[in-house]
Write an enzyme that holds these catalytic residues in place. Structure first.
Site, PDB file in Angstrom:
ATOM      1  N   ARG A  81       0.581  -5.269   8.615  1.00 37.89           N
ATOM      2  CA  ARG A  81      -0.117  -5.804   7.439  1.00 37.89           C
ATOM      3  C   ARG A  81       0.634  -7.013   6.881  1.00 37.89           C
ATOM      4  NH1 ARG A  81      -1.656  -1.471   3.024  1.00 37.89           N
ATOM      5  NH2 ARG A  81       0.501  -1.765   2.403  1.00 37.89           N
ATOM      6  N   LYS A 184      -1.779  -8.553   1.268  1.00 35.65           N
ATOM      7  CA  LYS A 184      -0.974  -8.085   0.129  1.00 35.65           C
ATOM      8  C   LYS A 184      -0.162  -9.242  -0.454  1.00 35.65           C
ATOM      9  CE  LYS A 184       1.498  -3.791  -0.922  1.00 35.65           C
ATOM     10  NZ  LYS A 184       0.739  -3.420  -2.104  1.00 35.65           N
ATOM     11  N   GLU A 220     -12.014  -1.054  -5.046  1.00 31.49           N
ATOM     12  CA  GLU A 220     -10.857  -0.137  -5.036  1.00 31.49           C
ATOM     13  C   GLU A 220     -10.338   0.133  -6.426  1.00 31.49           C
ATOM     14  OE1 GLU A 220      -7.477  -1.445  -2.728  1.00 31.49           O
ATOM     15  OE2 GLU A 220      -8.032  -3.516  -3.018  1.00 31.49           O
TER      16      GLU A 220
HETATM   17  N1  PLP Z   1      -4.845  -1.238  -2.556  1.00 33.80           N
HETATM   18  C1  PLP Z   1      -3.976  -2.071  -3.137  1.00 33.80           C
HETATM   19  C2  PLP Z   1      -4.499  -3.223  -3.878  1.00 33.80           C
HETATM   20  C3  PLP Z   1      -2.591  -1.824  -3.030  1.00 33.80           C
HETATM   21  O1  PLP Z   1      -1.712  -2.616  -3.638  1.00 33.80           O
HETATM   22  C4  PLP Z   1      -2.150  -0.717  -2.284  1.00 33.80           C
HETATM   23  C5  PLP Z   1      -0.731  -0.465  -2.106  1.00 33.80           C
HETATM   24  O2  PLP Z   1      -0.125  -0.932  -1.206  1.00 33.80           O
HETATM   25  C6  PLP Z   1      -3.101   0.121  -1.701  1.00 33.80           C
HETATM   26  C7  PLP Z   1      -4.443  -0.170  -1.844  1.00 33.80           C
HETATM   27  C8  PLP Z   1      -2.684   1.300  -0.893  1.00 33.80           C
HETATM   28  O3  PLP Z   1      -2.199   0.915   0.349  1.00 33.80           O
HETATM   29  P1  PLP Z   1      -1.131   1.804   1.106  1.00 33.80           P
HETATM   30  O4  PLP Z   1      -1.742   3.139   1.277  1.00 33.80           O
HETATM   31  O5  PLP Z   1      -0.911   1.115   2.397  1.00 33.80           O
HETATM   32  O6  PLP Z   1       0.065   1.834   0.237  1.00 33.80           O
HETATM   33  C1  COI Z   2       2.033   0.627  -3.026  1.00 39.23           C
HETATM   34  O1  COI Z   2       1.299   1.588  -3.145  1.00 39.23           O
HETATM   35  O2  COI Z   2       2.942   0.582  -2.225  1.00 39.23           O
HETATM   36  C2  COI Z   2       1.902  -0.563  -3.811  1.00 39.23           C
HETATM   37  O3  COI Z   2       2.342  -1.573  -3.368  1.00 39.23           O
HETATM   38  C3  COI Z   2       1.302  -0.494  -5.092  1.00 39.23           C
HETATM   39  C4  COI Z   2       1.992  -1.367  -6.026  1.00 39.23           C
HETATM   40  C5  COI Z   2       1.488  -2.706  -6.202  1.00 39.23           C
HETATM   41  C6  COI Z   2       2.915  -0.829  -6.982  1.00 39.23           C
END
Ligand code: PLP
Ligand code: COI
Length: 341
Positions: A81, A184, A220
């Site tokens: 990612r 991200k 989301e």
């Molecule tokens: N959506 C957003 C906008 C996020 O910042 C995150 C965190 O990383 C997620 C979803 C969840 O992603 P993950 O499960 O990879 O942490």
């Molecule tokens: C995560 O879930 O890892 C995130 O990055 C969320 C965050 C922006 C605190």
């Protein structure tokens, strides 16, 4: 293990650890990984990350099991990612080996900060990639810094695995349909600060964003993906403006294995009244069951968890995911990497 920390009461915040690791990209190549105890970085005032948001970050966790081993969850997915994020805002790409070495080194050097299993806390790993080279025109930098720090954290929403209330907003978007919502990068989070701050002030844990174009579909839940359970189905939105969550990707696998049918598709706002369980999922949020969703514009409320508890399927998914992360269950999916100390 550090013995002066109240592990069970950690919040999701910055907690100083001993070391972080860094690598600099100059003259077209990445330098050796360096270790430092400094909490600051020294960069040019015209660095592209400061002016044009040329930056990306990641978030993953390390868990200490009952066997005292430290396990990192699905780091390869975070690397992939970060690669997409780098491509999306024209940054130097971090090679897989450098990414791996950086996160494993950062965890090893700070292993005393990996919380004990009973606390339910974890070590949050934050890789960061920033454009450090100077530009005044809107152009990509030629120099970059890749840095990884770690910090022990408790639950993102103070409720932990207890149901939270969230707010639908229609007067604010975090990302455009063909913008940067699927990578991200910091700009997405800057764009969400105002609506998130307002939601917190109004008593909600986070915001439920809708698709920016029609305000008809669910995107989301702040820094977490949205999922719903309807009968024997696990339903989660498909959208070009949401971050592909690694937690959600994992829940999809677990749901299939539990005999649920998985639907990744556009989810209409009106469907909220048909769901049995709804939740937010992410590395920080883990699984946060949702008890109430309020539409800020119309005042309409959608209520779940009427007995005050998380739903049966959300609970099963949560337990299964945690068991894999803490090494309580065999890692049949190959999701965890043990850190050799
Ligand atoms: N959506 C957003 C906008 C996020 O910042 C995150 C965190 O990383 C997620 C979803 C969840 O992603 P993950 O499960 O990879 O942490
Ligand atoms: C995560 O879930 O890892 C995130 O990055 C969320 C965050 C922006 C605190």
């Amino acid at each position: 293990m550090a013995n002066n920390i109240d592990w069970g009461n950690l919040s999701f915040g910055y907690f100083k650890t001993d070391f972080n690791v860094r690598s600099y990209f100059k003259n077209g190549k990445w330098g050796e990984l360096e270790t430092t105890d400094s909490e600051t970085i020294n960069i040019h005032m015209a660095a592209t990350c400061l002016h044009y948001g040329q930056e990306a970050f990641e978030g993953l966790k390390a868990f200490r099991g009952k066997d005292n081993k430290i396990r990192i969850f699905r780091w390869e997915e975070n690397w992939k990612r970060m690669l997409n994020s780098a491509k999306g805002v024209m940054m130097a790409e971090v090679p897989q080996e450098l990414f791996k070495k950086a996160i494993f080194t950062a965890v090893k050097l700070n292993s005393k900060y990996v919380p004990p299993m009973e606390s339910g806390a974890a070590l949050y790993i934050r890789p960061l990639l920033v454009g450090t080279g100077e530009q005044v025109g809107v152009k990509a930098a030629t120099e970059y810094l890749f840095l990884v720090f770690v910090t022990p954290v408790g639950p993102y929403f103070k409720e932990g695995f207890k149901p939270v209330s969230i707010q639908i907003v229609k007067d604010c978007d975090r990302a455009a349909p063909l913008g940067t919502g699927n990578i991200k990068v910091g700009g997405n989070y800057a764009a969400s600060l105002k609506s998130l701050g307002r939601a917190h002030n109004e008593g909600f844990s986070t915001v439920l964003y809708l698709d920016a174009k029609e305000k008809k579909y669910i995107d989301e839940a702040g820094p977490a993906n949205f999922f719903a359970i309807k009968g024997k189905k696990y339903i989660t939105p498909e959208s070009t403006s949401i971050l592909p969550s690694i937690t959600n990707m994992s829940l999809v696998e677990l749901a299939k294995d539990m005999g649920l049918q998985v639907e990744r598709r556009k989810v209409q706002l009106e469907e909220l009244s048909e769901f049995d369980e709804v939740g937010a999922c992410g590395t920080a949020a883990v699984i946060s069951p949702i008890k109430k969703i309020v539409d800020r514009e119309t005042g309409k409320e959608y209520v779940y968890c009427k007995d005050g508890k998380a739903g049966i399927i959300s609970t099963k998914l949560y337990d299964k995911l945690r068991a894999i992360q803490y090494g309580e269950e065999p890692d049949k999916y190959g999701w965890v990497s043990v850190v050799e100390e």
